[in-house]
Every structure is written in structure tokens, then in C-alpha cells.
Motif scaffolding. Structure first.
Motif, mmCIF file in Angstrom:
data_model
loop_
_atom_site.group_PDB
_atom_site.id
_atom_site.type_symbol
_atom_site.label_atom_id
_atom_site.label_comp_id
_atom_site.label_asym_id
_atom_site.label_seq_id
_atom_site.Cartn_x
_atom_site.Cartn_y
_atom_site.Cartn_z
ATOM 1 N N ILE A 197 -16.243 8.878 -5.088
ATOM 2 C CA ILE A 197 -16.543 7.580 -5.899
ATOM 3 C C ILE A 197 -15.241 6.870 -5.882
ATOM 4 C CG2 ILE A 197 -16.162 8.782 -8.256
ATOM 5 C CD1 ILE A 197 -18.600 7.126 -9.105
ATOM 6 N N SER A 198 -15.286 5.544 -5.998
ATOM 7 C CA SER A 198 -14.159 4.849 -6.220
ATOM 8 C C SER A 198 -13.792 4.628 -7.537
ATOM 9 C CB SER A 198 -14.453 3.442 -5.543
ATOM 10 O OG SER A 198 -15.460 2.609 -6.324
ATOM 11 N N TYR A 199 -12.410 4.054 -7.661
ATOM 12 C CA TYR A 199 -11.858 3.883 -9.213
ATOM 13 C C TYR A 199 -12.918 2.809 -9.885
ATOM 14 C CZ TYR A 199 -7.725 5.852 -6.992
ATOM 15 O OH TYR A 199 -6.958 6.951 -6.268
ATOM 16 N N ASP A 200 -13.111 1.876 -9.324
ATOM 17 C CA ASP A 200 -13.841 1.012 -9.926
ATOM 18 C C ASP A 200 -15.117 1.402 -10.306
ATOM 19 O OD1 ASP A 200 -11.595 -1.111 -9.909
ATOM 20 O OD2 ASP A 200 -12.185 -1.797 -7.807
ATOM 21 N N GLU A 201 -15.799 2.258 -9.494
ATOM 22 C CA GLU A 201 -17.101 2.451 -9.955
ATOM 23 C C GLU A 201 -17.031 3.401 -11.162
ATOM 24 O OE1 GLU A 201 -19.823 2.779 -6.030
ATOM 25 O OE2 GLU A 201 -17.961 3.925 -5.988
ATOM 26 N N MET A 202 -15.873 4.381 -11.153
ATOM 27 C CA MET A 202 -15.632 5.277 -12.320
ATOM 28 C C MET A 202 -15.461 4.471 -13.624
ATOM 29 S SD MET A 202 -15.586 8.459 -11.930
ATOM 30 C CE MET A 202 -15.495 9.459 -13.303
ATOM 31 N N LEU A 203 -14.673 3.371 -13.345
ATOM 32 C CA LEU A 203 -14.450 2.693 -14.671
ATOM 33 C C LEU A 203 -15.694 1.927 -15.137
ATOM 34 C CD1 LEU A 203 -10.970 1.110 -13.628
ATOM 35 C CD2 LEU A 203 -11.521 2.723 -15.605
ATOM 36 N N GLU A 204 -16.601 1.214 -14.287
ATOM 37 C CA GLU A 204 -17.552 0.791 -14.613
ATOM 38 C C GLU A 204 -18.453 1.723 -15.146
ATOM 39 O OE1 GLU A 204 -17.790 -2.190 -14.491
ATOM 40 O OE2 GLU A 204 -19.875 -2.851 -14.412
ATOM 41 N N LEU A 205 -18.731 2.989 -14.676
ATOM 42 C CA LEU A 205 -19.803 4.077 -15.010
ATOM 43 C C LEU A 205 -19.371 4.347 -16.549
ATOM 44 C CD1 LEU A 205 -20.273 6.455 -12.246
ATOM 45 C CD2 LEU A 205 -21.887 5.031 -13.201
ATOM 46 N N VAL A 212 -16.870 10.406 -17.713
ATOM 47 C CA VAL A 212 -16.621 11.668 -17.460
ATOM 48 C C VAL A 212 -14.967 11.900 -17.793
ATOM 49 C CG1 VAL A 212 -16.330 13.476 -15.620
ATOM 50 C CG2 VAL A 212 -18.306 12.125 -15.883
ATOM 51 N N LEU A 213 -14.239 10.909 -17.409
ATOM 52 C CA LEU A 213 -12.848 10.712 -17.617
ATOM 53 C C LEU A 213 -12.510 10.002 -18.576
ATOM 54 C CD1 LEU A 213 -11.861 10.711 -13.707
ATOM 55 C CD2 LEU A 213 -11.655 12.615 -15.114
ATOM 56 N N HIS A 214 -11.187 10.033 -19.096
ATOM 57 C CA HIS A 214 -10.505 9.018 -20.050
ATOM 58 C C HIS A 214 -10.306 7.894 -19.247
ATOM 59 C CE1 HIS A 214 -7.060 8.191 -22.957
ATOM 60 N NE2 HIS A 214 -8.111 7.796 -23.747
ATOM 61 N N SER A 215 -10.994 6.573 -19.645
ATOM 62 C CA SER A 215 -10.746 5.480 -18.694
ATOM 63 C C SER A 215 -9.274 4.979 -18.254
ATOM 64 C CB SER A 215 -11.231 4.299 -19.550
ATOM 65 O OG SER A 215 -12.621 4.187 -19.256
ATOM 66 N N ARG A 216 -8.269 5.296 -19.219
ATOM 67 C CA ARG A 216 -6.857 4.938 -18.901
ATOM 68 C C ARG A 216 -6.607 5.794 -17.520
ATOM 69 N NH1 ARG A 216 -3.469 5.056 -23.318
ATOM 70 N NH2 ARG A 216 -5.193 4.540 -24.818
ATOM 71 N N SER A 217 -6.830 6.978 -17.424
ATOM 72 C CA SER A 217 -6.583 7.928 -16.450
ATOM 73 C C SER A 217 -6.829 7.500 -15.265
ATOM 74 C CB SER A 217 -6.775 9.306 -16.667
ATOM 75 O OG SER A 217 -8.523 9.506 -16.490
ATOM 76 N N VAL A 218 -8.212 6.862 -15.352
ATOM 77 C CA VAL A 218 -8.502 6.195 -13.963
ATOM 78 C C VAL A 218 -7.730 4.880 -13.589
ATOM 79 C CG1 VAL A 218 -10.563 5.411 -12.875
ATOM 80 C CG2 VAL A 218 -10.887 7.086 -14.651
ATOM 81 N N GLU A 219 -7.496 4.212 -14.615
ATOM 82 C CA GLU A 219 -6.515 3.112 -14.277
ATOM 83 C C GLU A 219 -5.354 3.427 -13.835
ATOM 84 O OE1 GLU A 219 -6.561 1.040 -18.080
ATOM 85 O OE2 GLU A 219 -8.773 0.435 -17.955
ATOM 86 N N LYS A 222 -5.654 4.583 -10.353
ATOM 87 C CA LYS A 222 -5.948 3.361 -9.579
ATOM 88 C C LYS A 222 -4.623 2.543 -8.930
ATOM 89 C CE LYS A 222 -8.345 -1.157 -9.130
ATOM 90 N NZ LYS A 222 -9.124 -2.086 -9.632
ATOM 91 N N ASN A 223 -4.023 2.487 -10.030
ATOM 92 C CA ASN A 223 -2.561 1.632 -9.915
ATOM 93 C C ASN A 223 -1.443 2.649 -8.870
ATOM 94 O OD1 ASN A 223 -3.407 -0.251 -11.251
ATOM 95 N ND2 ASN A 223 -2.274 0.334 -13.126
ATOM 96 N N PHE A 224 -1.553 3.884 -8.990
ATOM 97 C CA PHE A 224 -0.742 4.854 -8.105
ATOM 98 C C PHE A 224 -1.539 5.361 -6.934
ATOM 99 C CE2 PHE A 224 1.321 4.191 -12.157
ATOM 100 C CZ PHE A 224 2.604 4.016 -11.771
ATOM 101 N N LYS A 225 -2.778 4.972 -6.665
ATOM 102 C CA LYS A 225 -3.454 5.459 -5.600
ATOM 103 C C LYS A 225 -3.419 7.133 -5.676
ATOM 104 C CE LYS A 225 -4.140 1.874 -2.442
ATOM 105 N NZ LYS A 225 -4.141 1.285 -1.449
ATOM 106 N N ILE A 226 -3.551 7.650 -6.875
ATOM 107 C CA ILE A 226 -3.918 9.072 -6.796
ATOM 108 C C ILE A 226 -5.193 9.480 -6.787
ATOM 109 C CG2 ILE A 226 -3.342 11.182 -8.551
ATOM 110 C CD1 ILE A 226 -1.109 9.241 -9.513
ATOM 111 N N ARG A 227 -5.399 10.453 -5.988
ATOM 112 C CA ARG A 227 -7.014 10.903 -5.849
ATOM 113 C C ARG A 227 -7.103 11.890 -6.892
ATOM 114 N NH1 ARG A 227 -9.310 11.838 -0.682
ATOM 115 N NH2 ARG A 227 -8.471 10.341 0.770
ATOM 116 N N LEU A 228 -8.197 11.727 -7.712
ATOM 117 C CA LEU A 228 -8.431 12.542 -8.800
ATOM 118 C C LEU A 228 -9.753 13.372 -8.370
ATOM 119 C CD1 LEU A 228 -8.738 10.110 -12.056
ATOM 120 C CD2 LEU A 228 -6.733 11.325 -11.111
ATOM 121 N N HIS A 229 -9.328 14.789 -8.440
ATOM 122 C CA HIS A 229 -10.476 15.802 -7.874
ATOM 123 C C HIS A 229 -11.216 16.292 -9.216
ATOM 124 C CE1 HIS A 229 -11.807 19.280 -5.274
ATOM 125 N NE2 HIS A 229 -12.828 18.830 -5.806
#
Ligand code: ASP
Ligand code: MG
Length: 406
Positions: A197-205, A212-219, A222-229
Motif C-alpha cells: 500500500i502507498s504512504y498516501d493511501e495509508m494516511l487517507e485510510l 493501523v499506524l500512528h499517522s505521523r510515522s507514515v509521514e 514518506k519523507n525518508f522513503k522508508i518501507r514500513l513492514h
């Protein structure tokens, strides 16, 4: 040397009992055997943070925010030490650090602090000594050395911020669900786990009610292009990778259906259709700290227009009171409040390149005879306000035609 650093975060359920902590220690041990230098972020055990909040509430209805952060940060201090002890017992060298010990610097906004910077010195030197480094999630310190916390669920953000400063590309988030689903599986049994799933979809969800995740972690990610598993600590299966949209292999027009029932709708009818009215209304709501989500204004007619908007249910009484007061000035015909609403939404990056998604969504709802009371859209999401009586029916029908029948 610390070439292959991996950051892992274990949530409250994953470290909820000493048995679970032992299992986590085994998992970390395997990771070190595979040649990784491991940095682990942990949350407080189980419901510890809630228990601490309740204790404070027994003493005061309005406890000091500084002292709340002092209190809540203790939860994570327990779990980091226990995990280090468990690791030692499996023969793995490990050291635990509080937020202040690794200089996790934040602003001074107690209970919702933002990370400003993190020193990697201590972490790197411990990794160089072949130690597993365990860091307390959710906490930091401000420039006056006061303990701060990052907001509920903030350990995800601690982990991703550490991954960012350590320059790792991957961050594993272990939780009690095995990934991100196309809908809440408790409501829709046909919901499927997404591989990507993309960062933006995750934030939108998250914004639309499926966090599922703390929104700021997804931001951060996204900024550092870290893949979250995002995966379960209870199984070895792969979970869902939250990643840059450009790198995704699977892209769906709609990747998730959400439903949210914590908002209420307010309508002010037939107010003057002239400059300044909306400004007055929403400034007044803003200065009372009322968070407004969807806003719809009808096209004016006879110099009159109606405005509908949604607010959190807990703010409804106050909002209604305020609007009634303002309406004495506006001279609108009525102020109406409706509590039984639901917001159903479809989210997907495919909307950026596909026509007809909105039409299809409205068609599915009308096919079930469900009336749409408000509509709002973003680049990758469409939301409809409907009567809460039809919430589940709507979500199921949307899931069926956008996801199951594709
Ligand atoms: N223990 C904190 C909480 O329950 C932080 C976290 O779990 O991420 O909110
Ligand atoms: Mg948690």
C-alpha cells in the motif's frame, strides 16, 4: 560493524506478557543470527498506558500535562528493561535506553510532542559493541529536559524516526494484526490483506477511520522513503509493506473501504449568501477548538444558501449551541443536528488515473436504496455521509463491487 541495521517496533500486545516478551526476544535473536544489527522500539506492555491514564483520572479531572507525560513514559521504561533481561537470558547482549538517554529531542508540547532531532551516537556505539539496542517508544525530552510523549500510539513514530536518522530503508512494525486489510475484517469477512500500500493511501485510510499506524510515522516514512513492514509478531507470515507509490507492483483503483461513525452533521439553512458568513461561522468553531471535517455549501438561491458540516460527536452539543447563537445574527431558517450518520469512503491511488469511480460509488449506494447526504472527495478518496442505519450495508456493498468483484 553496523552495516545492516534493521529497526523493529513491537506494540503493546506483542510485549503484553512475559511469555510474549520471551517470544519477541527469540525473534530478535534470529534476526541477529542473520547478520543484522537490531534496533528495537517497544511500547508499554498491553494496556499499561490506559491503566496509568485511569490512575491519574482518579486523582484529577484535569491533570497537568507535564506530569501525565512523566507518568505515561514509565510504561515503556518497564518493557524495554524486561526485553533486555529476556534477551540476556537467551545469550544475546542487549542494552535498553529511555528517550532521554538517546537524546530523542522534541518540542515542549506535552502529550503530543513532535520530534525535533535524535542523536545516533549512543545507539551506534552500542551496535558497534554487538549489542541489540532497545529504545523506549513514545517518549522524548524537550530542551529543558522535561519528559514528553508523542501522542497515543506514538511508538510507531519513534521507530520510523530512528530508522530515518540511522539511514535504514526498512522498518518492521510488529502488531496484533497481520497487515493492512481492504476493510475491517471484523465487519467484512471477505476483506483481504494487502501485500502493498502507498504512504498516501495509508494516511487517507487513517484519516477516514482505519488507523493501523500512528499517522505521523507514515509521514516520516514518506519523507525518508522508508518501507514500513506492518506484520504480526504472532506469525512468521509477511504482512503489508507501506511504500512509495512508484515502487508498487500491485495498484488497485480502490484498495480500501472505510466506515466511520464518530462524527455528527450540522446544517444551517437559508443563511445570507454573501462574503464573510462562512468565515464567521468556522472561525467561531475554530476558536472553540472544534474540529470540523467535511463541509458542503449549497448553491445560493434568492441570496440564501445552506451549509452542512461534520464535527466529532462529542462536540455536537457545543457546536449546536454556538450555531444557534450565531444564527440569531445570520437570520437563517434553522439549525439542525443529526447524530446518526456514518461516513463511508473508498480509497485508492488508482483514482488518480481512472474515470468513473465516483459514479460507480454513488451507483452502488443507490442500488441499495441508500441516500447520500453529503459528498466529499480528495485526490485518492471519495467519502459519503449516509444514515448510520445503513453503514454496514453500504460498506459491504462497496467492498463487494470495488474489491471482491475485481
Ligand atoms: N504506549 C503508548 C500508547 O499506548 C504508545 C504506543 O503504544 O505506541 O499509546
Ligand atoms: Mg500501542
Amino acid at each position: 560493524m553496523t552495516q545492516n541495521i534493521i529497526v523493529q517496533k513491537y506494540g503493546g500486545t506483542s510485549v503484553g506478557t512475559t511469555e510474549r516478551i520471551k517470544a519477541v526476544a527469540e525473534r530478535i535473536k534470529d534476526c541477529t543470527k542473520n547478520g543484522f544489527s537490531v534496533v528495537v522500539v517497544v511500547s508499554a506492555m498491553g494496556k499499561t498506558t490506559d491503566v496509568l491514564v485511569d490512575l491519574a483520572k482518579e486523582l484529577s479531572s484535569n491533570p497537568s500535562k507535564r506530569e501525565m507525560d512523566m507518568l505515561l513514559s514509565t510504561g515503556e521504561q518497564v518493557s524495554i528493561a524486561l526485553l533486555a533481561i529476556a534477551l540476556h537470558d537467551t545469550g544475546i547482549d542487549a542494552v535498553s535506553y529511555t528517550g532521554s538517554q538517546i537524546r530523542m529531542m522534541t518540542d515542549g508540547n506535552f502529550s503530543n510532542a513532535k520530534i525535533a532531532n535524535i542523536s545516533t551516537d549512543r545507539i551506534i556505539s552500542s551496535l558497534n559493541e554487538n549489542k541489540v539496542v532497545i529504545v523506549a517508544g513514545f517518549q522524548g525530552i524537550d530542551e529543558d529536559d522535561n519528559i514528553t510523549t508523542l501522542g497515543r500510539g506514538g511508538s510507531d513514530t519513534s521507530a520510523v524516526a530512528l530508522a530515518a536518522v540511522l539511514g535504514t530503508r526498512d522498518c518492521e512494525i510488529y502488531t496484533d494484526v497481520d497487515g493492512v486489510y481492504t476493510a475491517d475484517p471484523r465487519m467484512i469477512s471477505a476483506a483481504k490483506k494487502l501485500n502493498e500500500i502507498s504512504y498516501d493511501e495509508m494516511l487517507e485510510l487513517a484519516r477516514l477511520g482505519a488507523g493501523v499506524l500512528h499517522s505521523r510515522s507514515v509521514e516520516f516514512a514518506k519523507n525518508f522513503k522508508i518501507r514500513l513492514h506492518v506484520r504480526s509478531s504472532f506469525s512468521l507470515e509477511n504482512g503489508t509493506i507501506v511504500m512509495p507509490m512508484e515502487e508498487m507492483v500491485e495498484k488497485y483503483v480502490v484498495s480500501g473501504i472505510t466506515m466511520k461513525q464518530d462524527e455528527a452533521k450540522v446544517t444551517i439553512r437559508d443563511i445570507p449568501d454573501k462574503p464573510g458568513i462562512s468565515a464567521k461561522l468556522f472561525n467561531a468553531l475554530g476558536s472553540c477548538n472544534i474540529y470540523v471535517n467535511m463541509i458542503v455549501q449549497s448553491t445560493g438561491h434568492d441570496n440564501r444558501a445552506s451549509i452542512s458540516f461534520t464535527v466529532k460527536k462529542e462536540d455536537l452539543a457545543k457546536t449546536k449551541e454556538l450555531c444557534t447563537e450565531l444564527n440569531k445574527d445570520f437570520g437563517g431558517s434553522s439549525v439542525e443536528a443529526k447524530e446518526n450518520i456514518a461516513i463511508v469512503s473508498a480509497v485508492g491511488v488508482g483514482m488518480l488515473s481512472h474515470y468513473g469511480v465516483a459514479g460507480k460509488m454513488f451507483g452502488v449506494l443507490s442500488g441499495q436504496n441508500i441516500n447520500i447526504e453529503m459528498i466529499s472527495t480528495s485526490e485518492i478518496g471519495i467519502s459519503c455521509v449516509i444514515d448510520s442505519m445503513y453503514a454496514e450495508l453500504a460498506a459491504k456493498a462497496l467492498h463487494k463491487s470495488f474489491i471482491e468483484e475485481i
